[in-house]
Design a protein around this motif. Structure first.
Motif, PDB file in Angstrom:
ATOM      1  N   PRO A 101       0.301  -1.519   0.003  1.00  8.06           N
ATOM      2  CA  PRO A 101       0.320  -0.228  -0.108  1.00  8.06           C
ATOM      3  C   PRO A 101       0.574   1.357  -0.121  1.00  8.06           C
ATOM      4  CG  PRO A 101      -0.958  -1.561   2.123  1.00  8.06           C
ATOM      5  CD  PRO A 101       0.764  -1.678   1.079  1.00  8.06           C
ATOM      6  N   ALA A 102       0.603   2.695  -0.989  1.00  8.29           N
ATOM      7  CA  ALA A 102       1.466   3.914  -0.958  1.00  8.29           C
ATOM      8  C   ALA A 102       1.117   4.451   0.326  1.00  8.29           C
ATOM      9  CB  ALA A 102       0.547   4.480  -1.715  1.00  8.29           C
ATOM     10  N   ASP A 103      -0.123   4.161   1.383  1.00  4.47           N
ATOM     11  CA  ASP A 103      -0.349   4.614   2.387  1.00  4.47           C
ATOM     12  C   ASP A 103       0.489   3.995   3.791  1.00  4.47           C
ATOM     13  OD1 ASP A 103      -2.177   2.872   2.072  1.00  4.47           O
ATOM     14  OD2 ASP A 103      -3.412   4.399   3.480  1.00  4.47           O
ATOM     15  N   GLU A 104       0.651   3.158   3.945  1.00  2.00           N
ATOM     16  CA  GLU A 104       1.287   2.163   5.110  1.00  2.00           C
ATOM     17  C   GLU A 104       3.336   2.291   4.709  1.00  2.00           C
ATOM     18  OE1 GLU A 104      -0.573  -0.584   6.227  1.00  2.00           O
ATOM     19  OE2 GLU A 104      -2.319  -0.166   5.585  1.00  2.00           O
ATOM     20  N   LYS A 105       3.377   2.547   6.244  1.00  2.00           N
ATOM     21  CA  LYS A 105       5.475   2.489   5.821  1.00  2.00           C
ATOM     22  C   LYS A 105       5.674   1.114   5.977  1.00  2.00           C
ATOM     23  CE  LYS A 105       8.121   4.845   8.418  1.00  2.00           C
ATOM     24  NZ  LYS A 105       7.918   6.164   7.606  1.00  2.00           N
ATOM     25  N   ILE A 106       6.809   0.846   5.196  1.00  2.00           N
ATOM     26  CA  ILE A 106       6.884  -0.813   4.495  1.00  2.00           C
ATOM     27  C   ILE A 106       7.772  -1.070   6.051  1.00  2.00           C
ATOM     28  CG2 ILE A 106       8.682  -1.997   3.835  1.00  2.00           C
ATOM     29  CD1 ILE A 106       8.866   0.151   0.916  1.00  2.00           C
ATOM     30  N   GLY A 107       6.897  -2.345   6.482  1.00  2.00           N
ATOM     31  CA  GLY A 107       6.917  -3.107   7.604  1.00  2.00           C
ATOM     32  C   GLY A 107       7.384  -4.363   7.627  1.00  2.00           C
ATOM     33  N   ILE A 125       9.315  -9.980 -10.397  1.00  2.00           N
ATOM     34  CA  ILE A 125       8.585 -10.274  -9.276  1.00  2.00           C
ATOM     35  C   ILE A 125       7.977  -8.955  -9.429  1.00  2.00           C
ATOM     36  CG2 ILE A 125       7.958  -9.875  -7.164  1.00  2.00           C
ATOM     37  CD1 ILE A 125      10.699 -11.784  -6.788  1.00  2.00           C
ATOM     38  N   ILE A 126       6.534  -8.067 -10.143  1.00  2.00           N
ATOM     39  CA  ILE A 126       7.252  -6.905 -10.185  1.00  2.00           C
ATOM     40  C   ILE A 126       6.049  -6.096  -8.779  1.00  2.00           C
ATOM     41  CG2 ILE A 126       5.473  -5.407 -11.756  1.00  2.00           C
ATOM     42  CD1 ILE A 126       5.415  -8.379 -13.236  1.00  2.00           C
ATOM     43  N   ALA A 127       6.767  -5.172  -8.379  1.00  2.49           N
ATOM     44  CA  ALA A 127       5.988  -4.351  -6.744  1.00  2.49           C
ATOM     45  C   ALA A 127       4.473  -3.058  -7.694  1.00  2.49           C
ATOM     46  CB  ALA A 127       7.326  -3.873  -6.477  1.00  2.49           C
ATOM     47  N   PHE A 128       4.006  -3.844  -7.401  1.00  2.08           N
ATOM     48  CA  PHE A 128       2.978  -2.816  -6.909  1.00  2.08           C
ATOM     49  C   PHE A 128       2.572  -2.100  -5.654  1.00  2.08           C
ATOM     50  CE2 PHE A 128       1.417  -6.773 -10.268  1.00  2.08           C
ATOM     51  CZ  PHE A 128       2.023  -5.333 -11.917  1.00  2.08           C
ATOM     52  N   VAL A 129       2.597  -0.053  -6.089  1.00  4.04           N
ATOM     53  CA  VAL A 129       2.134  -0.026  -5.062  1.00  4.04           C
ATOM     54  C   VAL A 129       0.543   0.651  -5.105  1.00  4.04           C
ATOM     55  CG1 VAL A 129       2.473   2.399  -3.699  1.00  4.04           C
ATOM     56  CG2 VAL A 129       4.618   0.565  -5.086  1.00  4.04           C
ATOM     57  N   THR A 130       0.510  -0.044  -4.261  1.00  4.23           N
ATOM     58  CA  THR A 130      -1.043   0.331  -4.677  1.00  4.23           C
ATOM     59  C   THR A 130      -1.981   1.232  -3.559  1.00  4.23           C
ATOM     60  OG1 THR A 130      -1.782  -1.808  -2.775  1.00  4.23           O
ATOM     61  CG2 THR A 130      -1.640  -2.967  -4.532  1.00  4.23           C
ATOM     62  N   LYS A 131      -3.257   1.685  -3.936  1.00  2.00           N
ATOM     63  CA  LYS A 131      -4.163   2.401  -3.480  1.00  2.00           C
ATOM     64  C   LYS A 131      -3.252   3.916  -3.231  1.00  2.00           C
ATOM     65  CE  LYS A 131      -5.121  -1.074   0.635  1.00  2.00           C
ATOM     66  NZ  LYS A 131      -5.444  -1.037   2.000  1.00  2.00           N
ATOM     67  N   THR A 132      -3.234   4.356  -4.604  1.00  2.00           N
ATOM     68  CA  THR A 132      -2.123   6.050  -4.383  1.00  2.00           C
ATOM     69  C   THR A 132      -2.516   6.759  -3.877  1.00  2.00           C
ATOM     70  OG1 THR A 132      -2.812   5.391  -6.801  1.00  2.00           O
ATOM     71  CG2 THR A 132      -0.626   4.357  -5.899  1.00  2.00           C
ATOM     72  N   ASP A 133      -4.413   6.344  -4.372  1.00  2.00           N
ATOM     73  CA  ASP A 133      -5.158   7.827  -3.975  1.00  2.00           C
ATOM     74  C   ASP A 133      -4.721   8.062  -2.514  1.00  2.00           C
ATOM     75  OD1 ASP A 133      -8.036   6.390  -2.871  1.00  2.00           O
ATOM     76  OD2 ASP A 133      -6.860   4.724  -3.937  1.00  2.00           O
ATOM     77  N   LYS A 134      -4.709   7.278  -1.838  1.00  2.00           N
ATOM     78  CA  LYS A 134      -4.938   7.458  -0.016  1.00  2.00           C
ATOM     79  C   LYS A 134      -3.414   7.961   0.068  1.00  2.00           C
ATOM     80  CE  LYS A 134      -6.617   4.653   2.645  1.00  2.00           C
ATOM     81  NZ  LYS A 134      -7.190   3.398   3.372  1.00  2.00           N
ATOM     82  N   ALA A 139       4.281  12.031  -1.028  1.00  2.00           N
ATOM     83  CA  ALA A 139       4.818  10.714   0.030  1.00  2.00           C
ATOM     84  C   ALA A 139       4.605   9.187  -1.605  1.00  2.00           C
ATOM     85  CB  ALA A 139       3.162  10.793   0.597  1.00  2.00           C
ATOM     86  N   LEU A 140       3.722   9.475  -2.372  1.00  2.00           N
ATOM     87  CA  LEU A 140       3.906   8.923  -3.287  1.00  2.00           C
ATOM     88  C   LEU A 140       5.189   7.628  -3.452  1.00  2.00           C
ATOM     89  CD1 LEU A 140       2.683   6.696  -4.823  1.00  2.00           C
ATOM     90  CD2 LEU A 140       1.968   8.337  -6.389  1.00  2.00           C
ATOM     91  N   THR A 141       5.882   9.206  -4.029  1.00  3.60           N
ATOM     92  CA  THR A 141       7.450   9.249  -4.609  1.00  3.60           C
ATOM     93  C   THR A 141       7.914   8.381  -3.518  1.00  3.60           C
ATOM     94  OG1 THR A 141       7.336  11.443  -5.901  1.00  3.60           O
ATOM     95  CG2 THR A 141       8.972  10.607  -5.431  1.00  3.60           C
ATOM     96  N   GLU A 142       8.229   9.572  -2.165  1.00  2.00           N
ATOM     97  CA  GLU A 142       8.269   8.394  -1.410  1.00  2.00           C
ATOM     98  C   GLU A 142       8.459   6.573  -1.016  1.00  2.00           C
ATOM     99  OE1 GLU A 142      11.482   8.388   1.582  1.00  2.00           O
ATOM    100  OE2 GLU A 142      10.855  10.486   0.530  1.00  2.00           O
ATOM    101  N   GLN A 143       7.427   6.583  -1.495  1.00  2.00           N
ATOM    102  CA  GLN A 143       6.760   5.032  -1.166  1.00  2.00           C
ATOM    103  C   GLN A 143       7.680   4.289  -2.836  1.00  2.00           C
ATOM    104  OE1 GLN A 143       6.191   3.555   1.216  1.00  2.00           O
ATOM    105  NE2 GLN A 143       4.376   1.746   0.867  1.00  2.00           N
TER     106      GLN A 143
END
Ligand SMILES: Nc1nc2c(ncn2[C@@H]2O[C@H](COP(=O)(O)OP(=O)(O)OP(=O)(O)O)[C@@H](O)[C@H]2O)c(=O)[nH]1
Length: 318
Positions: A101-107, A125-134, A139-143
């Motif tokens: 998710p785009a809106d939560e820190k990688i844990g 393996i492809i990473a999808f950064v989801t929920k970008t609307d949040k 923050a999205l660039t950072e994620q």
């Protein structure tokens, strides 16, 4: 021998699986890709227990999505079986999509999953950064950068130069970049004629989907402990006899299994009110799925400690 197929040249088809920690947005993305509700979504974690396939049909490719339950640290026998299932499924994929998710820190949960994926040397393996609307643009660039670093750190041996094969931001809810997700996944599919007839969206048997819909209804608005303790088995499903042809009715008998009497009470509710609400919601969705009116007979049973008992697990289809 030549295989005569009704597909354009350069057609590709294959299997892809979305993984990620609970609530990462896998089911929602699957639904957005397929364009119809097949996987089960809920705001509670770990609702997707069965491997449900959605099929994305496009003029030049067919993407078969295997929606795995997610990789969890095994705590019970059920957890171990899920992980076995996930491993066996992933090894057969043409590509794996990791949802973060785009809106939560990688844990630690995300890191654990990537560590498991590191064993898949030949699978992109492809990473999808989801929920970008949040997330806002900063923050999205950072994620996106954090996800790239995660791949470089934990996936040194994936095909190419290591790391994720691609990183794609997407919002399934806002339908932003969903097509890009399909396109990027399709690039990793082998040349192949279509594997399923056009129009087919899932090959799960109806009773599995029906059980999932009942489970989804039962998990609405309930306490956090319940998702791990609820299983649904459809015992029987039959078209009722003696119905006029233009007014069919399907009878469905299903059991909701919980672990404790207290949980049975939660599901049934005051004077049966919750169970009726569960039945009504499930019936609406089942009727949409099957395209016919449905009579639903719903019972609640306590199957003590079913998560730890192999015999019970087999009965429940795990
Ligand atoms: N705003 C927003 N919410 C989303 C998006 N995708 C998913 N969600 C929400 O996030 C929650 C979890 O989504 P799911 O698709 O059920 O997540 P999952 O990874 O399949 O979860 P499990 O089945 O628990 O593994 C739900 O409440 C979704 O509505 C998105 O693109 N934008």
């Amino acid at each position: 021998m030549t295989l005569s197929v009704d597909a354009p040249e350069n057609y590709r088809a294959g299997f892809v699986s979305l993984v990620g920690r609970p609530n990462a947005g896998k089911s929602t993305l699957t639904n957005a890709l397929v364009g119809q509700k097949v996987a089960i979504t809920s705001s509670k974690p770990q609702t997707t227990r069965h491997t449900i396939r959605g099929i994305v049909h496009r003029p030049d490719f067919q993407l078969i999505l295997v929606d795995t339950p997610g990789i969890h640290r095994p705590r019970t026998l059920l957890g171990e079986r899920l992980n076995d299932l996930v491993e066996a499924t992933l090894a057969e994929m043409d590509a794996v999509g990791l949802c973060i998710p785009a809106d939560e820190k990688i844990g630690p949960g995300d890191r654990y999953i990537v560590e498991q994926l590191a064993g898949l040397n030949r699978t992109p393996i492809i990473a999808f950064v989801t929920k970008t609307d949040k997330a806002g643009p900063a923050a999205l660039t950072e994620q996106l950068l954090a996800v790239q670093r995660l791949g470089e750190e934990l996936l040194p041996n994936t095909i190419g130069d290591g790391g994720f094969a691609d990183i794609v931001p997407v919002s399934a809810v806002k339908d932003h970049q969903v097509d890009v997700v399909a396109e990027v996944l399709s690039q990793h599919l082998p040349a192949s004629p279509p594997l399923y007839p056009d129009g087919e969206l899932t090959d799960e048997p109806d009773h599995v989907l029906v059980a999932e819909l009942i489970r989804e209804a039962a998990l609405e608005d309930v306490r956090d402990e319940l998702p791990h303790s609820v299983a649904v088995v459809v015992e029987d499903m039959q078209a009722r006899e003696d119905r006029p042809e233009d007014r069919p009715l399907v009878d469905i008998w299903a059991q909701i299994y919980v672990e404790r009497d207290s949980q049975k009470g939660i599901i049934i509710g005051k004077k049966g009110a919750r169970l009726r609400a569960i039945g009504a919601q499930a019936r609406t969705n089942i009727e949409r799925l099957l395209g016919t009116p449905v009579f639903l007979d719903l019972r609640v049973k306590v199957a003590k400690e079913w998560q730890r008992d192999p015999k019970q697990l087999n009965r429940l289809g795990f």
